[in-house]
Design a protein around this motif. Structure first.
Motif, PDB file in Angstrom:
ATOM      1  N   SER A 236       0.808  -1.228   0.000  1.00 24.21           N
ATOM      2  CA  SER A 236       0.000   0.000   0.000  1.00 24.21           C
ATOM      3  C   SER A 236       0.834   1.267   0.000  1.00 24.21           C
ATOM      4  O   SER A 236       0.314   2.350   0.228  1.00 24.21           O
ATOM      5  N   GLY A 237       2.138   1.138  -0.210  1.00 27.03           N
ATOM      6  CA  GLY A 237       2.951   2.331  -0.404  1.00 27.03           C
ATOM      7  C   GLY A 237       4.207   2.443   0.431  1.00 27.03           C
ATOM      8  O   GLY A 237       5.186   3.053   0.016  1.00 27.03           O
ATOM      9  N   ILE A 238       4.231   1.847   1.624  1.00 28.75           N
ATOM     10  CA  ILE A 238       5.329   2.126   2.543  1.00 28.75           C
ATOM     11  C   ILE A 238       6.677   1.616   2.040  1.00 28.75           C
ATOM     12  O   ILE A 238       7.722   2.204   2.346  1.00 28.75           O
ATOM     13  N   LEU A 239       6.690   0.546   1.240  1.00 30.64           N
ATOM     14  CA  LEU A 239       7.963   0.062   0.718  1.00 30.64           C
ATOM     15  C   LEU A 239       8.459   0.914  -0.444  1.00 30.64           C
ATOM     16  O   LEU A 239       9.598   0.757  -0.884  1.00 30.64           O
ATOM     17  N   THR A 248       1.507   4.518   4.423  1.00 28.84           N
ATOM     18  CA  THR A 248       0.375   3.603   4.580  1.00 28.84           C
ATOM     19  C   THR A 248       0.833   2.154   4.431  1.00 28.84           C
ATOM     20  O   THR A 248       1.760   1.839   3.679  1.00 28.84           O
ATOM     21  N   PHE A 249       0.145   1.279   5.155  1.00 33.25           N
ATOM     22  CA  PHE A 249       0.389  -0.156   5.097  1.00 33.25           C
ATOM     23  C   PHE A 249      -0.949  -0.874   5.163  1.00 33.25           C
ATOM     24  O   PHE A 249      -1.770  -0.570   6.039  1.00 33.25           O
ATOM     25  N   ASP A 250      -1.174  -1.786   4.238  1.00 32.58           N
ATOM     26  CA  ASP A 250      -2.424  -2.553   4.205  1.00 32.58           C
ATOM     27  C   ASP A 250      -3.636  -1.624   4.177  1.00 32.58           C
ATOM     28  O   ASP A 250      -4.598  -1.811   4.921  1.00 32.58           O
ATOM     29  N   TYR A 251      -3.551  -0.595   3.330  1.00 31.85           N
ATOM     30  CA  TYR A 251      -4.646   0.341   3.063  1.00 31.85           C
ATOM     31  C   TYR A 251      -5.024   1.217   4.262  1.00 31.85           C
ATOM     32  O   TYR A 251      -6.124   1.742   4.324  1.00 31.85           O
ATOM     33  N   ASP A 275      18.077   0.828  -3.672  1.00 33.53           N
ATOM     34  CA  ASP A 275      16.865   1.533  -3.308  1.00 33.53           C
ATOM     35  C   ASP A 275      15.875   0.500  -2.784  1.00 33.53           C
ATOM     36  O   ASP A 275      15.728  -0.584  -3.363  1.00 33.53           O
ATOM     37  N   LEU A 276      15.175   0.809  -1.693  1.00 31.46           N
ATOM     38  CA  LEU A 276      14.265  -0.158  -1.078  1.00 31.46           C
ATOM     39  C   LEU A 276      13.167  -0.576  -2.047  1.00 31.46           C
ATOM     40  O   LEU A 276      12.785  -1.756  -2.095  1.00 31.46           O
ATOM     41  N   ALA A 277      12.654   0.353  -2.834  1.00 32.17           N
ATOM     42  CA  ALA A 277      11.598   0.015  -3.786  1.00 32.17           C
ATOM     43  C   ALA A 277      12.079  -1.001  -4.820  1.00 32.17           C
ATOM     44  O   ALA A 277      11.327  -1.898  -5.229  1.00 32.17           O
TER      45      ALA A 277
END
Length: 330
Positions: A236-239, A248-251, A275-277
């Motif tokens: 949901s974005g945090i990574l 955010t994590f898990d919406y 890079d983590l992503a």
């Protein structure tokens, strides 16, 4: 773009697929022009697998994807859509908010029965202008989405007639593969006891951060020859963003524990020169039963940045120390 086989079928899909939820204004607006631009970027990059659903903008994602693909050779592309939700058009002032900005005005009801699945596929085909789909996912079946007693009723409907309908469509060659598209592992294992599922679209449960699928689902998939398509690879974005204040994590807003874990991951990635992503995108592809990883975005620049990051070679040894920070079921 490399391809991988789906389950025990002959279907091959690109190992990076495009998730079409953002094309329908998921959380933020997306214009027709923006949707065309990002789809063209995906196509030019070699992506030939596109995943959509009626849920995405009450059919808007399917309409936009279908329009884009209308001048493409059908055999050159793999399309998956989903069943389980039916939409009825209503005046815009009467349309509920299902999380999509400027969606088609409609009301939704769940239907996992044979009739509901066949009707859903017929309507999806009309929206997209196609007469068949390569892969069909049963969307959001299970307790992650549904409360009791509705959950039991929906499962009964699917076991009594919905699953058989999908098996018949596959036997007839109308579809090449089918499975479930969910955010949980237990329902996958449950339904694999009843059906020979080809592929599971699993969102957010086999990622660098959330490894919920590792203990039970992955071994079962390897044993049964069932493939995984991985969605929600950034949880949901945090990574992608790192442990920012609004991550955010898990919406939902990320907890302090999740932010601490991701902070540790980010620092480790930087020490490794990554890079983590990038690590998050590549992580699922090392698993043999993963057929594709979905990238979903409405921005061409974001898509190109993610695809370019995949050019970096990441050896398996790079992931060894991330176990310390991951959510693992053992």
């Amino acid at each position: 773009m490399k391809t991988r086989r789906v389950g025990k079928t002959s279907l091959q899909i690109s190992e990076i697929g495009f998730g079409c939820a953002p094309l329908a204004g998921l959380y933020r607006p997306c214009s027709d022009e923006q949707a065309r631009e990002v789809l063209q970027t995906a196509w030019d990059a070699g992506i030939r697998y596109f995943d959509t659903a009626p849920h995405y903008g009450a059919g808007l994602s399917e309409e936009r994807l279908g329009k884009f693909l209308s001048d493409k050779t059908r055999s050159d592309v793999v399309i998956s859509t989903k069943v389980g939700r039916l939409f009825t058009p209503v005046p815009r002032e009467e349309a509920p908010d299902y999380g999509f900005v400027d969606a088609n005005p409609a009301v939704m009801r769940y239907d996992y029965s044979r009739d509901g699945i066949l009707r859903s596929l017929e309507e999806s085909g009309k929206r997209m202008g196609v007469d068949r789909f390569d892969v069909v996912f049963v969307h959001d079946i299970g307790p992650y989405t549904h409360q009791e007693p509705e959950n039991s009723r929906y499962l009964d409907d699917f076991r009594r007639s919905g699953g058989a309908a999908l098996e018949e469509l596959k036997a007839q060659g109308v579809i090449d593969a089918w499975g479930v598209g969910v955010n949980e592992t237990a329902i996958c294992i449950d339904l694999m006891g009843d059906f020979d599922i080809d592929v599971i679209l699993l969102a957010g449960r086999y990622t660098l951060l959330d490894r919920s699928a590792e203990r039970d689902l992955l071994p079962l998939c390897r044993k049964r020859g069932t493939s995984l398509v991985i969605g929600g690879v950034f949880n949901s974005g945090i990574l992608a963003t790192g442990p920012s204040p609004d991550a955010t994590f898990d919406y939902a807003p990320a907890s302090d524990d999740i932010k601490t874990r991701v902070g540790g991951m980010k620092a480790l990635a930087e020490r490794q020169g990554f890079d983590l992503a990038t690590l998050a995108l590549r992580f699922p592809l090392a698993e043999s039963c993963v057929a594709s990883v979905l990238i979903g975005t409405a921005k061409s620049a974001s898509l190109m940045r993610n695809l370019q990051s995949l050019d970096r070679v990441v050896g398996p040894e790079a992931y060894a120390d991330y176990d310390t920070f991951s959510l693992r079921p053992f």
